[in-house]
Design an enzyme around this catalytic site. Sequence first.
Site, PDB file in Angstrom:
ATOM      1  N   TYR A  38      47.583  47.993  -4.138  1.00 47.39           N
ATOM      2  CA  TYR A  38      48.600  48.385  -4.840  1.00 47.39           C
ATOM      3  C   TYR A  38      50.103  47.785  -4.010  1.00 47.39           C
ATOM      4  CZ  TYR A  38      45.811  51.517  -7.535  1.00 47.39           C
ATOM      5  OH  TYR A  38      44.741  51.997  -8.292  1.00 47.39           O
ATOM      6  N   HIS A  94      33.465  58.007 -15.842  1.00 43.81           N
ATOM      7  CA  HIS A  94      34.186  57.046 -14.711  1.00 43.81           C
ATOM      8  C   HIS A  94      33.374  57.474 -13.177  1.00 43.81           C
ATOM      9  CE1 HIS A  94      36.676  57.273 -18.257  1.00 43.81           C
ATOM     10  NE2 HIS A  94      37.403  56.114 -17.769  1.00 43.81           N
ATOM     11  N   ARG A 134      39.510  71.002  -9.113  1.00 37.85           N
ATOM     12  CA  ARG A 134      40.154  71.249 -10.423  1.00 37.85           C
ATOM     13  C   ARG A 134      40.771  72.508 -10.334  1.00 37.85           C
ATOM     14  NH1 ARG A 134      36.242  69.958 -15.209  1.00 37.85           N
ATOM     15  NH2 ARG A 134      38.206  70.410 -16.265  1.00 37.85           N
ATOM     16  N   HIS A 167      44.582  46.453 -23.529  1.00 32.53           N
ATOM     17  CA  HIS A 167      43.861  45.534 -22.586  1.00 32.53           C
ATOM     18  C   HIS A 167      43.659  44.183 -23.039  1.00 32.53           C
ATOM     19  CE1 HIS A 167      42.866  48.801 -19.920  1.00 32.53           C
ATOM     20  NE2 HIS A 167      42.272  49.594 -20.789  1.00 32.53           N
ATOM     21  N   TRP A 211      34.165  69.901  -6.345  1.00 32.82           N
ATOM     22  CA  TRP A 211      34.820  69.209  -7.479  1.00 32.82           C
ATOM     23  C   TRP A 211      35.732  70.381  -8.363  1.00 32.82           C
ATOM     24  CZ3 TRP A 211      35.285  65.202 -10.638  1.00 32.82           C
ATOM     25  CH2 TRP A 211      35.272  65.071 -11.873  1.00 32.82           C
ATOM     26  N   HIS A 231      45.015  51.811 -27.221  1.00 33.71           N
ATOM     27  CA  HIS A 231      44.648  51.499 -25.629  1.00 33.71           C
ATOM     28  C   HIS A 231      44.003  50.424 -25.558  1.00 33.71           C
ATOM     29  CE1 HIS A 231      44.120  53.193 -21.605  1.00 33.71           C
ATOM     30  NE2 HIS A 231      42.948  52.718 -21.862  1.00 33.71           N
ATOM     31  N   GLU A 232      42.731  50.168 -26.034  1.00 32.91           N
ATOM     32  CA  GLU A 232      41.879  49.076 -25.787  1.00 32.91           C
ATOM     33  C   GLU A 232      42.604  47.761 -26.321  1.00 32.91           C
ATOM     34  OE1 GLU A 232      39.311  49.479 -24.102  1.00 32.91           O
ATOM     35  OE2 GLU A 232      39.342  51.841 -24.318  1.00 32.91           O
ATOM     36  N   HIS A 275      31.252  54.842 -24.249  1.00 38.62           N
ATOM     37  CA  HIS A 275      32.471  55.106 -23.904  1.00 38.62           C
ATOM     38  C   HIS A 275      33.535  53.671 -24.010  1.00 38.62           C
ATOM     39  CE1 HIS A 275      35.447  57.094 -21.394  1.00 38.62           C
ATOM     40  NE2 HIS A 275      35.989  55.838 -20.842  1.00 38.62           N
ATOM     41  N   ALA A 276      34.600  53.788 -24.635  1.00 38.24           N
ATOM     42  CA  ALA A 276      35.503  53.006 -25.036  1.00 38.24           C
ATOM     43  C   ALA A 276      35.820  51.701 -23.869  1.00 38.24           C
ATOM     44  CB  ALA A 276      36.643  53.179 -25.643  1.00 38.24           C
ATOM     45  N   GLU A 291      46.128  49.795 -17.848  1.00 38.23           N
ATOM     46  CA  GLU A 291      45.835  51.054 -18.482  1.00 38.23           C
ATOM     47  C   GLU A 291      47.251  51.635 -19.569  1.00 38.23           C
ATOM     48  OE1 GLU A 291      42.886  51.903 -19.187  1.00 38.23           O
ATOM     49  OE2 GLU A 291      41.997  51.097 -17.370  1.00 38.23           O
ATOM     50  N   ARG A 347      44.094  54.889 -11.950  1.00 37.39           N
ATOM     51  CA  ARG A 347      44.812  53.945 -12.809  1.00 37.39           C
ATOM     52  C   ARG A 347      45.436  54.739 -13.950  1.00 37.39           C
ATOM     53  NH1 ARG A 347      39.936  50.274 -14.353  1.00 37.39           N
ATOM     54  NH2 ARG A 347      39.942  50.025 -12.129  1.00 37.39           N
ATOM     55  N   TYR A 348      44.690  55.699 -14.562  1.00 40.18           N
ATOM     56  CA  TYR A 348      45.163  56.521 -15.610  1.00 40.18           C
ATOM     57  C   TYR A 348      46.306  57.328 -15.239  1.00 40.18           C
ATOM     58  CZ  TYR A 348      40.568  54.737 -17.342  1.00 40.18           C
ATOM     59  OH  TYR A 348      39.391  53.945 -17.649  1.00 40.18           O
TER      60      TYR A 348
HETATM   61  O1  X8Z Z   1      38.511  55.531 -20.165  1.00 36.81           O
HETATM   62  C1  X8Z Z   1      39.472  55.492 -20.860  1.00 36.81           C
HETATM   63  C2  X8Z Z   1      39.486  54.425 -21.782  1.00 36.81           C
HETATM   64  C3  X8Z Z   1      38.930  53.141 -21.391  1.00 36.81           C
HETATM   65  S1  X8Z Z   1      39.515  52.081 -20.347  1.00 36.81           S
HETATM   66  C4  X8Z Z   1      39.094  54.919 -22.971  1.00 36.81           C
HETATM   67  N1  X8Z Z   1      40.499  56.396 -20.837  1.00 36.81           N
HETATM   68  C5  X8Z Z   1      40.300  57.453 -19.899  1.00 36.81           C
HETATM   69  C6  X8Z Z   1      39.257  58.637 -20.455  1.00 36.81           C
HETATM   70  O2  X8Z Z   1      38.969  58.255 -21.213  1.00 36.81           O
HETATM   71  O3  X8Z Z   1      39.045  59.318 -19.629  1.00 36.81           O
HETATM   72  C7  X8Z Z   1      41.852  56.427 -21.456  1.00 36.81           C
HETATM   73  C8  X8Z Z   1      42.467  57.614 -20.888  1.00 36.81           C
HETATM   74  C9  X8Z Z   1      41.762  58.077 -20.135  1.00 36.81           C
HETATM   75 ZN    ZN Z   2      41.497  51.460 -20.505  1.00 36.00          ZN
END
Ligand code: X8Z
Ligand code: ZN
Length: 582
Positions: free
Chosen positions: A193, A481, A457, A357, A453, A353-354, A323-324, A381, A490-491
């Site tokens: 960063y 993830h 939380r 990218h 964990w 969102h996608e 997962h997208a 993101e 990153r999010y």
């Molecule tokens: O993983 C993602 C995207 C893929 S880059 C769908 N996101 C995080 C999640 O789903 O946990 C977007 C927001 C948070």
């Molecule tokens: Zn993303």
Amino acid sequence: MSTLASHPHAADPTRFLLDAEATLLDLYIESARADWVYNTYITDDSEFVSARGNARYLKESANLAKVTLTWDPKRVGPVDARKALLLRLGQPLAAPADPKEADELTRLVAELQGAYAKGRYTPRGHSKPLDLEALSKLLRESHDPTVLLDVWTGWHATARPMRKGYARFVELGNKGARDAGFGDLGEMWRAKYDLTPAEFSRTVEHLWEQVAPLYKELHAYARRKLNESYGDDVVAKTGPVPAHVFGNMWAQSWEYLFPLLAPPNADPGFDLTPILVGRKTDPVGMVKFAEAFFVSLGLDPLPSTFWERSMLARPRDRDVVCHASAWDVDADNDLRIKMCIEITGEEFHVVHHELGHNYYQRAYRAQPFLFRDGAHDGFHEAVGDTISLSVTPEYLRTVGLLSTVPGPEKDLGLLMHKALEKVAFLPFALMIDRWRWDVFSGAIAPDDYTGSWWRQRRQSQGMVPPVERSEAEFDPGAKFHVPANTPYMRYFLAAILQFQFHRGLAKALGWSGPLHRFSIYGEKEAGKRLNAMLEMGTSRPWPDALEAVTGEREMDGTAIRDYFRPLEEWLKKENRSSPVGW
Ligand code: X8Z
Ligand code: ZN
């Protein structure tokens, strides 16, 4: 294998890096194609080929990076110095020096990702195992706490078998990071960063301090409403809230609680899901809406190959990683998304969102290979999410999805809906890598993975598990993830940045109304500013990119506070006589 002696230009940084980029581009394409096949058709063979391609890429990067460490920094220009750094940091993994261990590491990551993708659970009263999408649907539609608990527990149990592999992954990931000159893998992630890892940690904590008061108000209000709805036995009036009642598997977004939490008389009166379903929108139609938004900013339509090669729905006959994600398979124009699109308002935003990218990837394709990335990963993101913030009721009317725009008396409802998506998300996005940084540093041992964990939380989100957990469980593995080894900070950064971009663009365009009514749809000037940032890729330190859009050079949590100001004031009044915090 490349060694110092086998690199004829090892002493000429510029030449050396140009050669390195050509080599890596070639390996990248091979690896991305294999990875695409694995992600869209999971078999033992595709897992092997994908892991092998990834290992080849990482081994070569590690070897090339070693050469750059022999250079006298005084004799390396700033562009080459940045490239050399990115060579060490470009991926969320570094290959250990021992090639066998490098192979084992990439196999483990592929295996963990596959295990997550294959997760299924048969809830009580059902006859067939359900995948994550089906389980998530039950979680958001049922209000029966026993169903919620069953579904929540069942999905989390799918992660149990990952624990051993994850512990080994941590060991080997750390080895790779140490061989690349970092203390551990978490430190390597924090070094990306343009700040020292320690400065970066402080920046993140500062941003959280800026936004935490807003989250705490929302939490207190949600707890009160959930208590009224479920009773003291499920949700107590004080303290942390059990994580299974938020309509989302990880309680990372609370938008499905909107009917319960809508401020009185302020429901905007529309829900995107039935509108999209009523119009018989299909996955392609969902993506077309998003593409049209980018085009309205003056950007080019997607290439025809995008439509031929993307995976937009879950195939019936095979396991895939649902997962997208967005891909640039040749680091040029072979853009694709891979997603199991459902026709919901939530997924409408994910599609934007996608594509964010993909538009970023295309904008920086003219950069040298090592600079084809986001200014930092939070920028990557944030792009599509910034577009999503412009999906206002006024915009929906313009594109024919809504017939009447709710008046200003519904503003609190609109803001509440967005807050349930965006504000609720902040501490979740923060805690995952707080947890992982401690795992990589050794502060958290494998026999405390699940316990730690939940301590995280509880502290960050004010949530507890709905039933007692033990170390027989591996709850972190129930979030994509973690097994997929995708960094998550990153999010969190994106959640901050997208509001800064939005505020900056509103200011640049002379908008004087409330921020949540502002849309950049059709605004070529906004498109120009965004594109100036996107085209830079990662060629310059991220403050330059931020400045191109906002005129600001620091990440700043006041933008999200500004956006939600009226809601925050309302929440404070609502919470006057109930406890805030946990
Ligand atoms: O993983 C993602 C995207 C893929 S880059 C769908 N996101 C995080 C999640 O789903 O946990 C977007 C927001 C948070
Ligand atoms: Zn993303």
